[in-house]
Design a protein around this motif. Structure first.
Motif, PDB file in Angstrom:
ATOM      1  N   LEU A 312      -9.087  -0.964  -3.607  1.00 43.41           N
ATOM      2  CA  LEU A 312      -8.572  -0.341  -2.890  1.00 43.41           C
ATOM      3  C   LEU A 312      -7.351   0.064  -2.766  1.00 43.41           C
ATOM      4  CD1 LEU A 312      -9.217   1.202  -0.284  1.00 43.41           C
ATOM      5  CD2 LEU A 312      -8.835  -1.452   0.984  1.00 43.41           C
ATOM      6  N   ARG A 316      -5.117   2.491  -3.600  1.00 38.87           N
ATOM      7  CA  ARG A 316      -3.623   3.009  -2.247  1.00 38.87           C
ATOM      8  C   ARG A 316      -2.206   2.750  -2.742  1.00 38.87           C
ATOM      9  NH1 ARG A 316      -5.009  -1.369   2.942  1.00 38.87           N
ATOM     10  NH2 ARG A 316      -6.682   0.141   4.444  1.00 38.87           N
ATOM     11  N   LEU A 319      -1.649   6.585  -4.411  1.00 38.53           N
ATOM     12  CA  LEU A 319      -1.734   6.948  -3.546  1.00 38.53           C
ATOM     13  C   LEU A 319      -0.444   6.777  -2.526  1.00 38.53           C
ATOM     14  CD1 LEU A 319      -5.117   7.034  -1.622  1.00 38.53           C
ATOM     15  CD2 LEU A 319      -4.636   9.027  -2.844  1.00 38.53           C
ATOM     16  N   SER A 323       2.502  10.491  -3.057  1.00 39.31           N
ATOM     17  CA  SER A 323       2.688  11.307  -1.004  1.00 39.31           C
ATOM     18  C   SER A 323       4.137  10.855  -1.056  1.00 39.31           C
ATOM     19  CB  SER A 323       2.482   9.217   0.242  1.00 39.31           C
ATOM     20  OG  SER A 323       3.241   9.814   1.027  1.00 39.31           O
ATOM     21  N   VAL A 330       1.057  10.234   3.798  1.00 47.76           N
ATOM     22  CA  VAL A 330      -0.692   9.914   2.727  1.00 47.76           C
ATOM     23  C   VAL A 330      -1.365   9.869   3.126  1.00 47.76           C
ATOM     24  CG1 VAL A 330      -0.455   6.811   3.691  1.00 47.76           C
ATOM     25  CG2 VAL A 330      -1.145   7.734   0.758  1.00 47.76           C
ATOM     26  N   GLU A 331      -1.442   9.975   4.732  1.00 51.52           N
ATOM     27  CA  GLU A 331      -2.774  10.368   4.997  1.00 51.52           C
ATOM     28  C   GLU A 331      -3.038  11.487   5.346  1.00 51.52           C
ATOM     29  OE1 GLU A 331       0.532   9.809   8.760  1.00 51.52           O
ATOM     30  OE2 GLU A 331      -0.043   8.989   6.445  1.00 51.52           O
ATOM     31  N   SER A 335      -7.919  11.758   3.888  1.00 52.33           N
ATOM     32  CA  SER A 335      -8.470  10.974   4.493  1.00 52.33           C
ATOM     33  C   SER A 335      -8.462   8.950   4.668  1.00 52.33           C
ATOM     34  CB  SER A 335      -9.543  10.973   4.728  1.00 52.33           C
ATOM     35  OG  SER A 335     -10.248   9.854   5.476  1.00 52.33           O
ATOM     36  N   PRO A 336      -8.063   8.394   4.653  1.00 50.90           N
ATOM     37  CA  PRO A 336      -7.886   6.893   4.580  1.00 50.90           C
ATOM     38  C   PRO A 336      -9.664   7.003   4.708  1.00 50.90           C
ATOM     39  CG  PRO A 336      -5.535   7.396   6.045  1.00 50.90           C
ATOM     40  CD  PRO A 336      -6.733   8.516   5.821  1.00 50.90           C
ATOM     41  N   ASP A 337     -10.140   6.920   5.371  1.00 52.50           N
ATOM     42  CA  ASP A 337     -11.347   6.721   6.071  1.00 52.50           C
ATOM     43  C   ASP A 337     -12.226   7.138   4.318  1.00 52.50           C
ATOM     44  OD1 ASP A 337     -13.921   5.718   7.277  1.00 52.50           O
ATOM     45  OD2 ASP A 337     -14.095   7.982   6.915  1.00 52.50           O
ATOM     46  N   VAL A 339     -11.013   7.761   1.463  1.00 51.09           N
ATOM     47  CA  VAL A 339     -10.832   6.424   0.303  1.00 51.09           C
ATOM     48  C   VAL A 339     -11.429   5.153   1.031  1.00 51.09           C
ATOM     49  CG1 VAL A 339      -8.739   5.174  -0.527  1.00 51.09           C
ATOM     50  CG2 VAL A 339      -8.544   7.237   0.646  1.00 51.09           C
ATOM     51  N   ARG A 340     -11.456   3.948   1.648  1.00 46.75           N
ATOM     52  CA  ARG A 340     -12.203   3.461   2.116  1.00 46.75           C
ATOM     53  C   ARG A 340     -13.323   3.787   1.559  1.00 46.75           C
ATOM     54  NH1 ARG A 340      -8.776   3.317   6.644  1.00 46.75           N
ATOM     55  NH2 ARG A 340     -10.481   3.776   7.937  1.00 46.75           N
ATOM     56  N   THR A 372      -5.790  13.918  -6.042  1.00 44.85           N
ATOM     57  CA  THR A 372      -5.766  11.912  -6.745  1.00 44.85           C
ATOM     58  C   THR A 372      -7.047  11.905  -7.423  1.00 44.85           C
ATOM     59  OG1 THR A 372      -7.406  12.803  -4.574  1.00 44.85           O
ATOM     60  CG2 THR A 372      -5.174  12.205  -3.612  1.00 44.85           C
TER      61      THR A 372
END
Length: 383
Positions: A312, A316, A319, A323, A330-331, A335-337, A339-340, A372
């Motif tokens: 992660l 990050r 990304l 960005s 970046v969001e 989507s951050p979710d 990515v996680r 990405t």
């Protein structure tokens, strides 16, 4: 103002005879009424003028839908307004979201007033966005405020479209707008009581069961009264009551929020709800997290899966570089979710093809995949 069917038909005819995109906005009564229904709909089109439609006496807006269904609708933060517009039969076939366009264009502030001032040089009258729009009659100054929100929205759309074209991002915006429409209204949230502010301070499953019962009692009452749940009983009061675990109604009344006259009358309702939560069999109590909810909170990754934490961190960092290079938050790059989820459970084999598949399955648009996939493929192979 459009408050009767004759005015509505006349304005629909005016909209149909206008030219270009249609500016659309809606006002709700969040914080005052139960739900997110629209209490005013604002529209403007070149050649048609501005109409402020009251959907309370006019619940059937099909004549408006027919007049503009095939046109591009311009909204600011479309995700906020599309659900309540859909409830009254207004669903666009094409949109241009000026808030999302401003994000893709790299503008530092994306609120409507800030973007209008930055690109068009106008200052919008603000101050009533949090008003109780279920009020009738609506004050004149509120109506002026509402009309201003669509006054220059089409001009703003044109300015942003030109910037996106210059930056080579027009296709990115098109994909984003199509994705918003394809997603449709959000489904009802499962276990909405888990969104109670302060719920993370409850440590036991028994406490969660008590909160769930109390939340349901509050929600039932709020729905019956058509009042925002927080006005019936604040989240903080529910959490405090669960933590105090009062032995009787008198003990509950000792808590600060419950001393007020309104809650004194309802003390039996709240105490009985807590008692029902305490009586739930152990096996039926809610878990601390829903099954299939996804990865744990990021602050626990280092302990639970250090390799995932390393992945992660790499994702990050990559990304963030993308960005900065493209001047997109970046969001919005991804989507951050999502990515996680990919970093917590990488696809196998860990190559560009499987990462691409995981991105698409998670709802990423093609422009996001293209930007990405290389960074994420490198990240999933870090550990």
């Amino acid at each position: 103002m459009i408050e009767n069917s004759t005015q509505l038909v006349e304005y629909a005819e005016a909209l149909a005879g206008g030219t270009g995109p249609v500016a659309v906005d809606a006002e709700r009564a969040s914080g005052y009424r139960y739900g997110q229904r629209a209490y005013l709909v604002q529209m403007r089109r070149n050649g048609s003028g501005t109409g402020l439609i009251d959907p309370v006496p006019l619940p059937d807006l099909s004549v408006i839908q027919t007049a503009i269904a095939d046109e591009e609708w311009v909204l600011h933060a479309a995700n906020q307004d599309l659900p309540c517009l859909a409830e009254i039969g207004l669903t666009p076939g094409r949109i241009f979201d000026t808030e999302l366009a401003a994000r893709l264009a790299g503008l530092p502030r994306v609120g409507l007033g800030a973007v209008v001032e930055s690109l068009l040089g106008f200052s919008l009258q603000k101050g009533h966005s949090a008003a109780d729009w279920s009020t009738r009659p609506l004050p004149e100054e509120w109506l002026v405020y509402a009309a201003l929100d669509v006054e220059v929205l089409v001009d703003l759309r044109d300015a942003l479209a030109a910037i996106l074209e210059d930056q080579g991002k027009s296709d990115w915006a098109r994909q984003e707008f199509e994705a918003i429409l394809a997603a449709g209204p959000p489904p009802p949230k499962s276990d909405p009581w888990r969104r109670t502010s302060g719920v993370h301070g409850l440590r036991s499953r028994r406490q969660l069961g008590m909160l769930q019962s109390l939340w349901q009692a509050r929600d039932d009452m709020a729905r019956r009264r058509d009042v925002a749940p927080g006005r019936v009983l604040p989240d903080s009061a529910m959490v405090s009551a669960v933590q105090a675990d009062p032995v009787n109604e008198g003990a509950l009344l000792e808590l600060p929020v419950f001393r007020g006259r309104a809650n004194r009358k309802l003390v039996a309702t709240w105490f009985n709800a807590l008692a029902r939560g305490k009586a739930v069999p152990e096996a039926e109590l809610p878990l601390h997290s829903k099954p299939g909810e996804g990865p744990p909170p990021v602050n626990r990754w280092s302990d639970r899966d250090p390799a995932a934490a390393t992945r992660l961190q790499a994702a990050r960092a990559g990304l963030a570089e993308i960005s900065e290079k493209h001047a997109v938050p970046v969001e919005n790059i991804l989507s951050p979710d999502l990515v996680r989820r990919i970093m917590w459970s990488p696809p196998e084999p860990r190559d560009a093809a499987t990462v691409t598949e995981a991105l698409r399955a998670g709802g990423a648009r093609e422009w996001q995949v293209g930007l990405t996939v290389e960074v994420l493929t490198d990240a999933v192979n870090r550990a």
